[in-house]
Design an enzyme around this catalytic site. Structure first.
Site, PDB file in Angstrom:
ATOM      1  N   GLY A  20      50.493  40.682  37.880  1.00 33.01           N
ATOM      2  CA  GLY A  20      49.187  40.903  37.291  1.00 33.01           C
ATOM      3  C   GLY A  20      49.357  42.186  36.381  1.00 33.01           C
ATOM      4  CG  ASP A 134      37.861  40.723  36.269  1.00 31.35           C
ATOM      5  OD1 ASP A 134      37.649  40.197  34.969  1.00 31.35           O
ATOM      6  OD2 ASP A 134      39.208  40.703  36.551  1.00 31.35           O
TER       7      ASP A 134
END
Length: 665
Positions: A20, A134
């Site tokens: 990520g 998110d």
């Protein structure tokens, strides 16, 4: 981290399973609990960034507060040699983004079931005053039992966390960003509700509502454009279900659901017949006081309402003023035209128009006494769409006034159609795509269908047209067949062996044998032996104990078949040859003979049999019956080891057969 590294003396790293922008994720064995876990490790290049470390630690603190079956559990947080990490529940499955791509179209009831679990989890977070910020399908896992697990609270905000300050940075993924966040405002619980509405839209249509050439253009659409109708995409979608999307994604947060709980209650009844004729949801009309507006402030003399006479006077003055200016403008045009006609054409240098819009370029050419010539378009990786790449002739060249200058306008970066890379070698594909400008990422999986290094899955579907430099494509790559070391199955039951085989995809066959040392029902032997490397679908053989071999019995039972002849002529006297030991028996038989009756002219013979074995005495009648023809008889004997048996057969008082018999060996 390297494979087999033991983190903090407890977690043995197996392999990387994800990358990520903030952290990398590894699969590991917890040596204390003997369970597999996922470990999120802050990237090395971010370890020295204090703000990033605080965000990473905030994720751990936020997640540990939340205990719910639809939220990924956080077991441990720590730091080793300056490396921050979070130990989490390992979810076997896929993220919701991949699930949508794989299984779309998804049945409406399944969509509702998925959303209900997501909403349950978000409600728990909101009850703890935690906003996710998110929410997107990539942060929602769906396990192999179709249960939802929300993860990645890396940018979550606690409402009472006074250490956080509002910035203009948009941390959430732009496709799911609420209008207020897109404008730079602070996220609220209603911002999460908006993202949930976008996720529902994607579950129903297989795509996000807004696309654009850049993150900024997509963000603008969130607060300027209406959400496209899901019913236009699929007319079968009930209006009540579309209303859930519209209600959740209202532009004004005040028009959205008050809570995730309220949204769940609405979506769970959206397929009911009672809502079949529901009207389309429309948000309440509001004065948008939050927007910046330009307000005309009238002069004091205009604050009172004019009468009709005054109005007519004002209208007349406006018309008079208009014709005055029109006349002045006409004179100016005539004057300028005369000057131009009367003047010789001068040399003009073509200005630099690169990067301008077509309108700006045309205006600049006009300012330089030049005209617009042919306008052409072509793709350009470095010049924004609808902007000038160059002029024809080129900038800096000298031409006469009123010359025509061509414009080459950019179509933006050229889109490339993604191919189907499944089955191809990852190294070769990655090398090619990186040259084209793609960002390529990789996850691994064991596979019986694909050789090591071959691509088994791609997250950008084939046929989709994308801009390479703006696209991240993730490939799932085979590491080959899963290889395990054969377990020692000693003392396993048949069920335990079968469970082990099922868990590891093995084929097992069973046999059995006697054993003086292994308890009945447990494993005696196995093939392959313990520790042998084997792959999935391998065949294994297991022998189970029948217990100790039974002891051979002390006696033996056998039989002998004889034919007794029929004698059509009978005598009433006892045979002189009959032994003294059968005298009484013969007399009895003779008596029976003398009393025998003929039946239809056939005289019966009466037979008496005597046997000697472990259970019978020779002086006791074994069988007695009449015969009218030759007759077979089966004699059964039971004897001890190394002993013999005897038999005698008397017919009408006469001994006709006798012998000693041995048990067959």
């Amino acid at each position: 981290m390297e494979t087999n590294h033991i983190l903090s003396g407890r977690y043995k790293i197996i392999k990387p399973i994800g990358e990520g922008g903030m952290a990398n994720v590894y699969l590991a064995d917890d040596l204390q609990t003997k369970k597999q876990v996922a470990i999120k490790v802050l990237r090395m290049d971010l370890q020295s960034n204090d703000d990033t470390k605080r965000r990473f630690q905030r994720e751990a603190r936020a997640s540990r507060k939340l205990n719910h079956p639809n939220i990924v559990k956080v077991f441990d947080i720590g730091e080793e040699n300056g490396m921050s990490y979070i130990v989490m529940e390992y979810v076997v499955g896929m993220d919701l983004k991949h699930y949508i791509q794989k299984y779309f179209p998804i049945p409406y009831q399944k969509v509702i079931d998925i959303m209900s679990e997501i909403l349950d989890a978000v409600q728990v977070a909101h009850d703890h005053d935690i906003i996710h910020r998110d929410l997107k399908p990539q942060n929602i896992m769906i396990d192999n039992h179709d249960h939802i697990k929300i993860m990645d609270f890396g940018i979550a905000v606690a409402l009472h966390d006074n250490s956080l300050t509002q910035t203009n940075t948009l941390l959430g993924s732009v496709h799911y960003l609420s209008p207020e966040q897109a404008k730079g405002g602070m996220a609220t619980k209603q911002s999460d509700i908006y993202a949930l509405g976008i996720i529902l839209y994607e579950l129903l249509t297989g795509k996000v509502p807004f696309e654009g050439e850049s993150a900024v253009s997509i963000a603008i659409k969130h607060f300027q454009s209406e959400i496209p109708s899901v019913q236009k995409f699929d007319p079968r979608i009930p209006q009540a279900l579309e209303n859930v999307v519209l209600h959740a994604t209202a532009k004004n947060p005040k028009d959205r659901y008050l809570s995730a709980k309220e949204m769940k209650a609405d979506i769970q009844t959206s397929l009911q017949k009672s809502r079949a004729n529901e009207a389309k949801y429309l948000p309440a009309l509001r004065d948008d006081l939050d927007e910046t507006k330009i307000i005309d402030v009238p002069a004091k003399s205009d604050l009172t309402t004019p009468d009709k006479k005054q109005s007519r006077k004002l209208a007349f003055l406006k018309r008079k003023r208009f014709w005055l200016w029109a006349g002045i403008l006409g004179l100016l045009v005539i004057l300028i035209t005369g000057i131009v006609i009367g003047s010789a054409k001068k040399d003009v240098t073509i200005p630099d128009l690169s990067g301008m819009s077509q309108t700006q370029a045309e205006s600049t050419l006009g300012d330089n006494h030049l005209q617009v010539g042919d306008v052409a378009q072509q793709h350009d990786d470095n010049v924004q769409k609808n902007r000038v790449i160059k002029t024809i002739p080129n900038k800096g060249m000298v031409v006469k006034e009123n010359s025509r200058v061509g414009l080459l306008i950019s179509l933006g970066p050229k889109k490339i159609e993604v191919a189907n890379y499944v089955g191809k070698n990852y190294t070769d594909v990655a090398k090619t795509l990186k040259k084209l400008g793609f960002t390529v990422r990789k996850t691994t999986v064991t596979s019986n269908d694909y050789a090591a290094g071959q691509i088994t899955k791609q997250d950008v579907p084939d046929g989709k047209k994308v801009i390479p430099r703006d696209t991240i494509i993730t490939f799932t790559v085979s590491t080959g067949e899963a290889v395990i070391n054969m377990r020692d199955l000693t003392n396993y039951t048949q069920k335990s062996v079968q469970d082990y085989a099922n868990e590891n995809g093995l084929n097992v066959s069973f046999s059995s044998a006697y054993s003086d040392t292994v308890e009945k029902g447990l494993v005696i032997s196995q093939s392959p032996s313990a520790g042998t490397p084997i792959s999935r679908e391998a065949n294994i053989k297991v022998s189970l104990s029948l217990g100790k071999r039974p002891v051979k019995p002390a006696t033996t039972t056998f039989s002998k078949t004889l034919t007794i002849p029929y004698n059509p002529v009978t005598t009433s006297s006892t045979s002189a040859s009959t032994s003294s030991s059968t005298q009484s028996s013969s007399t009895s038989s003779s008596s029976l003979s003398s009393s025998a009756q003929s039946s239809g002219g056939v005289q019966e013979n009466h037979v008496t049999i005597f046997i000697q074995d472990s259970t019978h005495n020779i002086n006791t009648v074994y069988k007695q019956f009449p015969i009218t023809q030759d007759t077979q008889v089966n004699l059964s004997f039971t004897v001890k080891q190394n002993e013999s048996a005897y038999y005698r057969i008397v017919r009408d008082g006469e001994l006709i057969m006798s012998d000693e018999v041995q048990a067959p060996q």
